[in-house]
Design a protein around this motif. Structure first.
Motif, short mmCIF file in Angstrom:
data_model
loop_
_atom_site.label_atom_id
_atom_site.label_comp_id
_atom_site.label_asym_id
_atom_site.label_seq_id
_atom_site.Cartn_x
_atom_site.Cartn_y
_atom_site.Cartn_z
N GLN A 69 7.13 11.31 8.31
CA GLN A 69 6.45 10.87 7.09
C GLN A 69 7.15 9.64 6.52
OE1 GLN A 69 6.98 12.56 2.99
NE2 GLN A 69 5.54 14.05 3.82
N ALA A 70 6.39 8.74 5.90
CA ALA A 70 7.00 7.58 5.26
C ALA A 70 6.07 7.06 4.17
CB ALA A 70 7.26 6.48 6.29
N LEU A 71 6.66 6.36 3.21
CA LEU A 71 5.88 5.73 2.14
C LEU A 71 5.94 4.22 2.33
CD1 LEU A 71 4.37 6.13 -0.59
CD2 LEU A 71 6.60 5.86 -1.71
N VAL A 72 4.75 3.58 2.36
CA VAL A 72 4.67 2.14 2.56
C VAL A 72 4.15 1.50 1.27
CG1 VAL A 72 3.78 0.29 4.03
CG2 VAL A 72 4.00 2.62 4.94
N MET A 73 4.80 0.43 0.84
CA MET A 73 4.35 -0.28 -0.37
C MET A 73 4.24 -1.77 -0.07
SD MET A 73 6.93 1.73 -2.87
CE MET A 73 8.00 2.01 -1.47
N SER A 74 3.36 -2.44 -0.79
CA SER A 74 3.26 -3.89 -0.65
C SER A 74 4.36 -4.55 -1.48
CB SER A 74 1.91 -4.39 -1.17
OG SER A 74 0.87 -3.87 -0.41
N THR A 75 4.70 -5.77 -1.12
CA THR A 75 5.62 -6.53 -1.98
C THR A 75 4.81 -7.66 -2.59
OG1 THR A 75 6.20 -8.00 -0.18
CG2 THR A 75 7.60 -6.08 -0.49
N ARG A 76 5.15 -8.04 -3.79
CA ARG A 76 4.48 -9.15 -4.50
C ARG A 76 2.96 -9.13 -4.33
NH1 ARG A 76 8.24 -13.64 -2.10
NH2 ARG A 76 8.60 -11.96 -0.67
N SER A 77 2.46 -9.73 -3.23
CA SER A 77 1.02 -9.78 -3.04
C SER A 77 0.54 -8.45 -2.43
CB SER A 77 0.68 -10.92 -2.08
OG SER A 77 1.38 -10.74 -0.89
N ALA A 78 -0.78 -8.28 -2.39
CA ALA A 78 -1.36 -7.07 -1.80
C ALA A 78 -1.38 -7.19 -0.27
CB ALA A 78 -2.76 -6.89 -2.34
N SER A 79 -1.73 -6.08 0.38
CA SER A 79 -1.83 -6.08 1.85
C SER A 79 -3.18 -5.50 2.25
CB SER A 79 -0.75 -5.20 2.45
OG SER A 79 0.52 -5.60 2.04
N LYS A 80 -3.62 -5.91 3.44
CA LYS A 80 -4.81 -5.29 4.02
C LYS A 80 -4.37 -4.04 4.76
CE LYS A 80 -6.05 -9.12 6.19
NZ LYS A 80 -6.70 -10.01 7.15
N VAL A 81 -5.16 -2.98 4.67
CA VAL A 81 -4.88 -1.77 5.44
C VAL A 81 -5.97 -1.62 6.50
CG1 VAL A 81 -4.60 0.73 5.37
CG2 VAL A 81 -3.71 -0.66 3.50
N ILE A 82 -5.56 -1.55 7.75
CA ILE A 82 -6.50 -1.48 8.87
C ILE A 82 -6.22 -0.20 9.65
CG2 ILE A 82 -7.24 -2.63 11.00
CD1 ILE A 82 -6.21 -5.26 9.60
N ALA A 83 -7.29 0.60 9.88
CA ALA A 83 -7.13 1.85 10.63
C ALA A 83 -7.95 1.77 11.91
CB ALA A 83 -7.59 3.03 9.78
N ASP A 84 -7.31 1.91 13.05
CA ASP A 84 -7.97 1.79 14.36
C ASP A 84 -8.88 0.56 14.41
OD1 ASP A 84 -6.68 4.09 15.24
OD2 ASP A 84 -8.27 5.40 14.47
N GLY A 85 -8.39 -0.54 13.89
CA GLY A 85 -9.12 -1.81 13.96
C GLY A 85 -10.14 -2.02 12.84
N VAL A 86 -10.31 -1.03 11.95
CA VAL A 86 -11.32 -1.15 10.89
C VAL A 86 -10.63 -1.35 9.54
CG1 VAL A 86 -13.22 0.04 9.70
CG2 VAL A 86 -12.88 0.36 12.18
N TYR A 130 -0.86 -10.35 2.75
CA TYR A 130 -1.42 -11.69 2.61
C TYR A 130 -0.27 -12.69 2.54
CZ TYR A 130 -5.87 -9.45 1.52
OH TYR A 130 -7.02 -8.70 1.58
N GLY A 131 -0.51 -13.89 3.05
CA GLY A 131 0.48 -14.96 2.98
C GLY A 131 1.77 -14.58 3.69
N ASP A 132 2.90 -14.98 3.09
CA ASP A 132 4.18 -14.66 3.74
C ASP A 132 4.83 -13.44 3.07
OD1 ASP A 132 4.82 -15.76 1.37
OD2 ASP A 132 6.33 -17.16 2.13
N GLY A 133 4.01 -12.55 2.55
CA GLY A 133 4.52 -11.33 1.92
C GLY A 133 5.10 -10.38 2.96
N GLY A 134 5.38 -9.20 2.52
CA GLY A 134 5.93 -8.20 3.43
C GLY A 134 5.58 -6.82 2.93
N PHE A 135 6.39 -5.84 3.29
CA PHE A 135 6.13 -4.48 2.83
C PHE A 135 7.45 -3.79 2.57
CE2 PHE A 135 6.57 -4.41 7.40
CZ PHE A 135 7.34 -3.29 7.66
N LYS A 136 7.38 -2.74 1.77
CA LYS A 136 8.56 -1.91 1.54
C LYS A 136 8.35 -0.58 2.24
CE LYS A 136 9.06 -3.34 -3.06
NZ LYS A 136 9.29 -2.94 -4.43
N LEU A 137 9.41 -0.03 2.76
CA LEU A 137 9.29 1.21 3.53
C LEU A 137 10.34 2.20 3.05
CD1 LEU A 137 7.97 2.57 6.05
CD2 LEU A 137 9.87 1.64 7.37
N LYS A 138 9.88 3.41 2.73
CA LYS A 138 10.81 4.47 2.33
C LYS A 138 10.53 5.66 3.23
CE LYS A 138 11.99 6.74 -2.07
NZ LYS A 138 11.85 8.07 -1.70
#
Ligand code: ZN
Ligand code: ZN
Length: 402
Positions: free
Chosen positions: A39-56, A95-103
């Motif tokens: 299990q893990a928790l994923v968060m966006s940093t600064r800007s938002a992120s797109k979430v894609i599941a099995d290509g959708v 989006y852009g040069d953002g990233g993600f946070k992972l816990k």
């Protein structure tokens, strides 16, 4: 001669095509492979992120939201304030040069990563892969491996070494589905670098990698402290590398790991030599050679003793810091007095730090520890590697693929 001309051309070339190639290079880093992730928790940093599941496309992960992912049978279940779904493969693309946070489950503080995240299942565990631009990855590695408060030139040296290592070892985890892991097995990587001096050093050496005289990426091997003398690669690993040659080094002699001591009882020492190597002190000369050993320079064996006592094995068995030590008898004990820390092949880190502090450039330091090496742009290296096939057909002297 042709090889020299090729090298000069290679160093001089800066085609747009080549630069474009190096600018696009990304690596897939397997994260937290030392844990059994469920299990893990994923968060966006600064800007938002797109979430894609099995290509959708499933929706956006806002910086105020979090996506919890966990194993659900043969799939991954994901849930945030805005979405809930299961999939075999989930991508979080900023989006852009953002990233993600992972816990990760049970983790304390989240780590921040540049680039995108991909989550899949492998052998019943979550496989988290960070797809990251090589320059952002190198900055993260230098930050985790070197730490803070080093000289700028030392950071530049670490940057070209880490970049070269990443590419030399890019196939290390091919069977696992990614390029490199984030632990000591490959290079320690804890995500985004936050140190300005490291960022500037990575930028100043952007795309530069170390090659040997055959224009092959080198194995930029290093150790903590050579004790005043590095070793030839073949003396340790039985494999000759023209750039891993023994050199004298006065820079590390007063560094923290320059010297060590170990005291053993006389019977412990002689008993060990007997059990491990079959050594028997048949006369006083043999006994004296085993109790008094004072090499003037690095060697492979203890002198004056038969059978051969391989210092490499002594170091491994007794967990000594190096193979570079003297033995002297003291009443019922023997004192081992050693120099350096580590295998002593390639770059001596404490020597390199001292050279940087004394005003040497990172290229001077590089040439001190590695013989006949060059810095080339990654893009031009790719360019010449592609050209290599036709060069070899024409003249037989093109760079060798590896
Ligand atoms: Zn690894
Ligand atoms: Zn040294």
């Amino acid at each position: 001669m042709i090889r020299m001309l090729l090298l000069v051309a290679l160093l001089a070339l800066s085609s747009l095509e080549a630069l474009a190639q190096s600018g696009e290079r990304t690596l897939g880093i397997g994260l937290l492979r030392d844990r059994q992730l469920k299990q893990a928790l994923v968060m966006s940093t600064r800007s938002a992120s797109k979430v894609i599941a099995d290509g959708v496309f499933m929706g956006e992960l806002k910086s105020t939201d979090g996506l919890r992912i966990e194993i659900a049978g043969k799939e991954i279940a994901a849930r945030s304030l805005a979405m809930a779904f299961t999939a075999k493969r989930i991508e979080v693309v900023p989006y852009g040069d953002g990233g993600f946070k992972l816990k990760p489950e049970g983790g304390k503080n989240p780590r921040e990563y540049p680039g995108r995240l991909e989550a899949t299942l492998a052998n019943g565990q979550l496989l988290l892969l960070n797809s990251v631009h090589i320059e952002a990855y190198v900055a993260g590695v230098v930050s985790a491996e070197a730490g803070k408060d080093h000289h700028h030139e030392y950071y530049k040296l670490q940057a070209v070494s880490s970049r070269t290592y990443a590419l030399t070892n890019q196939r290390k985890h091919l069977a696992d589905g990614f390029d490199l892991c984030d632990g000591v097995h490959c290079q320690v990587y804890h995500g985004r670098n936050r140190n300005d001096s490291i960022a500037a050093a990575v930028d100043a050496t952007r795309s530069l990698v170390i090659v040997d005289s055959e224009i092959k990426l080198i194995h930029a091997t290093f150790h903590s402290n050579c004790g005043g003398e590095t070793m030839n690669a073949e003396d340790l690993w039985s494999k000759h590398e023209p750039y891993l040659r023994a050199v004298r080094d006065t820079f590390c002699l007063s560094a923290p790991h320059a010297a060590w001591e170990r005291r053993l009882s006389r019977s412990e020492w002689l008993g060990y030599l007997n059990r491990r190597f079959g050594f028997v002190a048949t006369d006083s000369a043999q006994l004296s050679a085993a109790l008094n050993f004072d090499p003037q320079c690095r060697g492979l064996y203890m002198q004056g003793i038969w059978p051969l006592i391989h210092l490499k094995h002594v170091r491994e068995d007794l967990k000594l810091r190096s193979t570079f030590f003297t033995v002297s008898a003291e009443a019922d004990h023997v004192l081992l007095r050693g120099r350096g820390f580590g295998h002593a092949v390639g770059l001596c880190q404490e020597g390199a730090m001292a050279m940087a502090r004394s005003g040497r450039s990172y290229t001077d330091i590089l040439h001190h520890y590695f013989a006949n090496v060059h810095l080339v742009d990654l893009g031009t290296l790719d360019f010449f590697r592609d050209e290599g096939d036709s060069l070899r057909i024409n003249g037989g002297a093109g760079p060798k693929p590896h």
